[in-house]
Design a protein around this motif. Structure first.
Motif, PDB file in Angstrom:
ATOM      1  N   VAL A 102     -17.028 -58.275  -4.251  1.00 38.47           N
ATOM      2  CA  VAL A 102     -18.453 -58.381  -3.965  1.00 38.47           C
ATOM      3  C   VAL A 102     -18.734 -57.569  -2.702  1.00 38.47           C
ATOM      4  O   VAL A 102     -17.927 -57.541  -1.779  1.00 38.47           O
ATOM      5  CB  VAL A 102     -18.913 -59.852  -3.800  1.00 38.47           C
TER       6      VAL A 102
ATOM      7  N   SER B 195     -24.823 -65.787  -1.826  1.00 41.35           N
ATOM      8  CA  SER B 195     -25.675 -66.366  -2.863  1.00 41.35           C
ATOM      9  C   SER B 195     -24.851 -66.645  -4.125  1.00 41.35           C
ATOM     10  O   SER B 195     -23.754 -66.103  -4.305  1.00 41.35           O
ATOM     11  CB  SER B 195     -26.809 -65.395  -3.192  1.00 41.35           C
ATOM     12  N   GLU B 196     -25.392 -67.453  -4.973  1.00 42.36           N
ATOM     13  CA  GLU B 196     -24.738 -67.720  -6.258  1.00 42.36           C
ATOM     14  C   GLU B 196     -24.607 -66.426  -7.060  1.00 42.36           C
ATOM     15  O   GLU B 196     -23.615 -66.216  -7.747  1.00 42.36           O
ATOM     16  CB  GLU B 196     -25.505 -68.777  -7.058  1.00 42.36           C
ATOM     17  N   LYS B 197     -25.615 -65.552  -6.949  1.00 41.67           N
ATOM     18  CA  LYS B 197     -25.550 -64.263  -7.639  1.00 41.67           C
ATOM     19  C   LYS B 197     -24.354 -63.455  -7.148  1.00 41.67           C
ATOM     20  O   LYS B 197     -23.640 -62.842  -7.945  1.00 41.67           O
ATOM     21  CB  LYS B 197     -26.851 -63.491  -7.420  1.00 41.67           C
ATOM     22  N   MET B 198     -24.111 -63.447  -5.833  1.00 41.06           N
ATOM     23  CA  MET B 198     -22.978 -62.709  -5.274  1.00 41.06           C
ATOM     24  C   MET B 198     -21.660 -63.305  -5.760  1.00 41.06           C
ATOM     25  O   MET B 198     -20.712 -62.568  -6.062  1.00 41.06           O
ATOM     26  CB  MET B 198     -23.041 -62.716  -3.747  1.00 41.06           C
TER      27      MET B 198
ATOM     28  N   LYS C  66     -21.181 -64.859  -8.591  1.00 38.85           N
ATOM     29  CA  LYS C  66     -21.047 -64.472 -10.007  1.00 38.85           C
ATOM     30  C   LYS C  66     -20.539 -63.039 -10.123  1.00 38.85           C
ATOM     31  O   LYS C  66     -19.708 -62.728 -10.975  1.00 38.85           O
ATOM     32  CB  LYS C  66     -22.384 -64.631 -10.734  1.00 38.85           C
ATOM     33  N   VAL C  67     -21.046 -62.160  -9.262  1.00 41.31           N
ATOM     34  CA  VAL C  67     -20.570 -60.770  -9.251  1.00 41.31           C
ATOM     35  C   VAL C  67     -19.079 -60.746  -8.932  1.00 41.31           C
ATOM     36  O   VAL C  67     -18.306 -60.039  -9.580  1.00 41.31           O
ATOM     37  CB  VAL C  67     -21.376 -59.912  -8.241  1.00 41.31           C
TER      38      VAL C  67
ATOM     39  N   ARG D 201     -17.092 -61.910 -11.903  1.00 45.28           N
ATOM     40  CA  ARG D 201     -17.134 -60.937 -12.991  1.00 45.28           C
ATOM     41  C   ARG D 201     -16.329 -59.676 -12.670  1.00 45.28           C
ATOM     42  O   ARG D 201     -15.556 -59.185 -13.495  1.00 45.28           O
ATOM     43  CB  ARG D 201     -18.594 -60.554 -13.275  1.00 45.28           C
TER      44      ARG D 201
END
Length: 121
Positions: free
Chosen positions: A24, A11-14, A16-17, A20
């Motif tokens: 992941v 996912s896009e959230k993963m 981003k993690v 950052r």
């Protein structure tokens, strides 16, 4: 065996993690029956194999098995699995290759910690 995550299903959230934190976690990348095959093979084959065992700074035992290439055995098959390669290519943004593979051998909540350091490679 059941595939729980499609090759490029990060996912896009993963992502981003990863950007950052530099890593992941992909929960359930492999199904329990797939992990059972890997565990059974490791328990049967690795105790007599070339395994590096040392103590961590607290004196607890930890062992490590390393490979310099993906062989034709079960470990190589996991390393080349399309879910692993696809996820790695997605986070890196380009084609990847296996430089080395490592397996930490210890029981959960027992044994020591493998203490990585910046000049390990």
């Amino acid at each position: 065996m059941t595939a729980l995550l499609a090759p490029f299903a990060l996912s896009e959230k993963m992502l981003k993690v990863y950007r950052r934190d530099g890593y992941v976690v992909i929960p359930q990348l492999f199904a329990p029956d797939e992990i059972a095959v890997l565990r059974t093979t490791a328990e049967r084959e690795l105790p007599g194999g070339q395994v590096l065992t040392k103590q961590d700074r607290d004196g607890n035992k930890v062992s490590l098995k390393m490979w310099g290439h993906a062989g034709d055995d079960i470990y190589g098959m996991f390393s080349r699995n399309e879910r692993v390669v696809g996820a790695a290519e997605r986070v890196i943004g380009e084609e990847v290759y296996l430089y080395s593979a490592k397996m930490i051998l210890k029981d959960a909540r027992e044994g020591g910690a493998w203490e990585w350091h910046q000049d390990y490679g």
